[in-house]
Scaffold this motif. Structure first.
Motif, PDB file in Angstrom:
ATOM      1  N   PRO A  27       0.804  -1.229   0.000  1.00  0.00           N
ATOM      2  CA  PRO A  27       0.000   0.000   0.000  1.00  0.00           C
ATOM      3  C   PRO A  27       0.837   1.280   0.000  1.00  0.00           C
ATOM      4  CG  PRO A  27      -0.915  -1.569   1.552  1.00  0.00           C
ATOM      5  CD  PRO A  27       0.421  -2.120   1.109  1.00  0.00           C
ATOM      6  N   GLU A  28       2.119   1.190   0.366  1.00  0.00           N
ATOM      7  CA  GLU A  28       2.994   2.366   0.336  1.00  0.00           C
ATOM      8  C   GLU A  28       3.248   2.857  -1.085  1.00  0.00           C
ATOM      9  OE1 GLU A  28       6.678   1.461   2.302  1.00  0.00           O
ATOM     10  OE2 GLU A  28       5.671   0.832   4.149  1.00  0.00           O
ATOM     11  N   PRO A  31      -1.663   2.232  -5.510  1.00  0.00           N
ATOM     12  CA  PRO A  31      -2.985   2.676  -5.082  1.00  0.00           C
ATOM     13  C   PRO A  31      -4.052   1.583  -5.140  1.00  0.00           C
ATOM     14  CG  PRO A  31      -2.530   3.481  -7.293  1.00  0.00           C
ATOM     15  CD  PRO A  31      -1.263   2.827  -6.799  1.00  0.00           C
ATOM     16  N   THR A  32      -3.722   0.415  -5.672  1.00  0.00           N
ATOM     17  CA  THR A  32      -4.702  -0.671  -5.770  1.00  0.00           C
ATOM     18  C   THR A  32      -4.800  -1.482  -4.487  1.00  0.00           C
ATOM     19  OG1 THR A  32      -3.093  -2.250  -6.637  1.00  0.00           O
ATOM     20  CG2 THR A  32      -4.288  -0.891  -8.246  1.00  0.00           C
ATOM     21  N   MET A  33      -4.001  -1.142  -3.497  1.00  0.00           N
ATOM     22  CA  MET A  33      -3.995  -1.870  -2.223  1.00  0.00           C
ATOM     23  C   MET A  33      -4.254  -0.895  -1.082  1.00  0.00           C
ATOM     24  SD  MET A  33      -3.278  -5.041  -2.846  1.00  0.00           S
ATOM     25  CE  MET A  33      -2.818  -5.927  -4.332  1.00  0.00           C
ATOM     26  N   THR A  34      -5.282  -1.188  -0.297  1.00  0.00           N
ATOM     27  CA  THR A  34      -5.588  -0.384   0.880  1.00  0.00           C
ATOM     28  C   THR A  34      -4.808  -0.897   2.076  1.00  0.00           C
ATOM     29  OG1 THR A  34      -7.801   0.000   0.000  1.00  0.00           O
ATOM     30  CG2 THR A  34      -7.458   0.469   2.338  1.00  0.00           C
ATOM     31  N   SER A  35      -4.838  -2.228   2.283  1.00  0.00           N
ATOM     32  CA  SER A  35      -4.081  -2.818   3.387  1.00  0.00           C
ATOM     33  C   SER A  35      -3.838  -4.299   3.117  1.00  0.00           C
ATOM     34  CB  SER A  35      -4.819  -2.656   4.722  1.00  0.00           C
ATOM     35  OG  SER A  35      -6.022  -3.407   4.725  1.00  0.00           O
ATOM     36  N   LYS A  53      -7.121  -5.961   1.474  1.00  0.00           N
ATOM     37  CA  LYS A  53      -8.234  -5.048   1.223  1.00  0.00           C
ATOM     38  C   LYS A  53      -7.823  -4.149   0.066  1.00  0.00           C
ATOM     39  CE  LYS A  53     -12.050  -2.737   1.848  1.00  0.00           C
ATOM     40  NZ  LYS A  53     -12.614  -2.669   0.529  1.00  0.00           N
ATOM     41  N   GLN A  54      -8.694  -4.127  -0.965  1.00  0.00           N
ATOM     42  CA  GLN A  54      -8.457  -3.287  -2.138  1.00  0.00           C
ATOM     43  C   GLN A  54      -9.629  -2.339  -2.319  1.00  0.00           C
ATOM     44  OE1 GLN A  54      -7.411  -6.921  -4.718  1.00  0.00           O
ATOM     45  NE2 GLN A  54      -6.172  -5.256  -5.568  1.00  0.00           N
ATOM     46  N   PRO A  55      -9.383  -1.157  -2.885  1.00  0.00           N
ATOM     47  CA  PRO A  55     -10.471  -0.199  -3.095  1.00  0.00           C
ATOM     48  C   PRO A  55     -11.610  -0.816  -3.917  1.00  0.00           C
ATOM     49  CG  PRO A  55      -8.346   0.821  -3.557  1.00  0.00           C
ATOM     50  CD  PRO A  55      -8.099  -0.650  -3.365  1.00  0.00           C
ATOM     51  N   PRO A  59     -12.715  -7.380   1.587  1.00  0.00           N
ATOM     52  CA  PRO A  59     -11.453  -8.009   2.018  1.00  0.00           C
ATOM     53  C   PRO A  59     -11.473  -9.498   1.681  1.00  0.00           C
ATOM     54  CG  PRO A  59     -12.445  -6.742   3.810  1.00  0.00           C
ATOM     55  CD  PRO A  59     -13.457  -6.804   2.711  1.00  0.00           C
ATOM     56  N   TYR A 124      -6.110  -2.897 -12.256  1.00  0.00           N
ATOM     57  CA  TYR A 124      -5.373  -3.125 -11.019  1.00  0.00           C
ATOM     58  C   TYR A 124      -4.064  -3.858 -11.282  1.00  0.00           C
ATOM     59  CZ  TYR A 124      -9.007  -1.575  -7.703  1.00  0.00           C
ATOM     60  OH  TYR A 124      -9.879  -0.830  -6.951  1.00  0.00           O
TER      61      TYR A 124
END
Length: 142
Positions: A27-28, A31-35, A53-55, A59, A124
């Motif tokens: 996620p750093e 942008p396709t990865m929230t956590s 978790k992805q936008p 999850p 993605y």
């Protein structure tokens, strides 16, 4: 549905492998990865599980089903009548590596999922490949 995208990365294979398998840090830089959360301890390995978790997506828990140190790993998640396999393959080349990322969806609802979310899945995977390239070529591995 099957989708693959490749990218050439001008960085040492060891760096690319380190960034590619340090999944909780994705996620750093993409942008396709929230956590991403390891559901266990230690580094990514065969049998390891990760909650992602992805936008715009629920999850999902992914389990590593194949792992070849320094070369490739695959993981899969299942839910809602669809099994999704994600592949990550690193191939050394002069001046760096080629990385091939893939998604394969199967199961009774896979055709419907491809119709509803195929465009997002393709975006993605492409974004993840481009983000990996930028991160590895920048040398930023904080």
């Amino acid at each position: 549905m099957r989708f693959e995208t490749g990218v050439d990365i001008d960085a040492p294979a060891e760096r690319v492998w380190r960034v590619m398998t340090d999944v909780v840090r994705w996620p750093e830089f993409t942008p396709t990865m929230t956590s991403l959360e390891h559901l266990g301890d230690g580094p990514l390995r065969l049998g390891g599980r990760v909650r992602i978790k992805q936008p715009g997506l629920p999850p999902m828990v992914w389990q590593v089903t194949e792992f070849s140190e320094g070369r490739s790993f695959a993981w899969q998640a299942a839910g809602g009548g669809v099994t999704t396999l994600g592949t990550h393959v690193l191939t050394p080349r002069d001046g760096g590596v080629s990385v091939l990322l893939g998604i394969v969806q199967s199961g009774p609802l896979a055709p419907l999922m491809a119709l509803l979310a195929g465009g997002r899945t393709r975006r993605y995977v492409r974004t993840e490949a481009e983000s990996l390239k930028r991160r590895c070529e920048s040398g930023d591995e904080r």
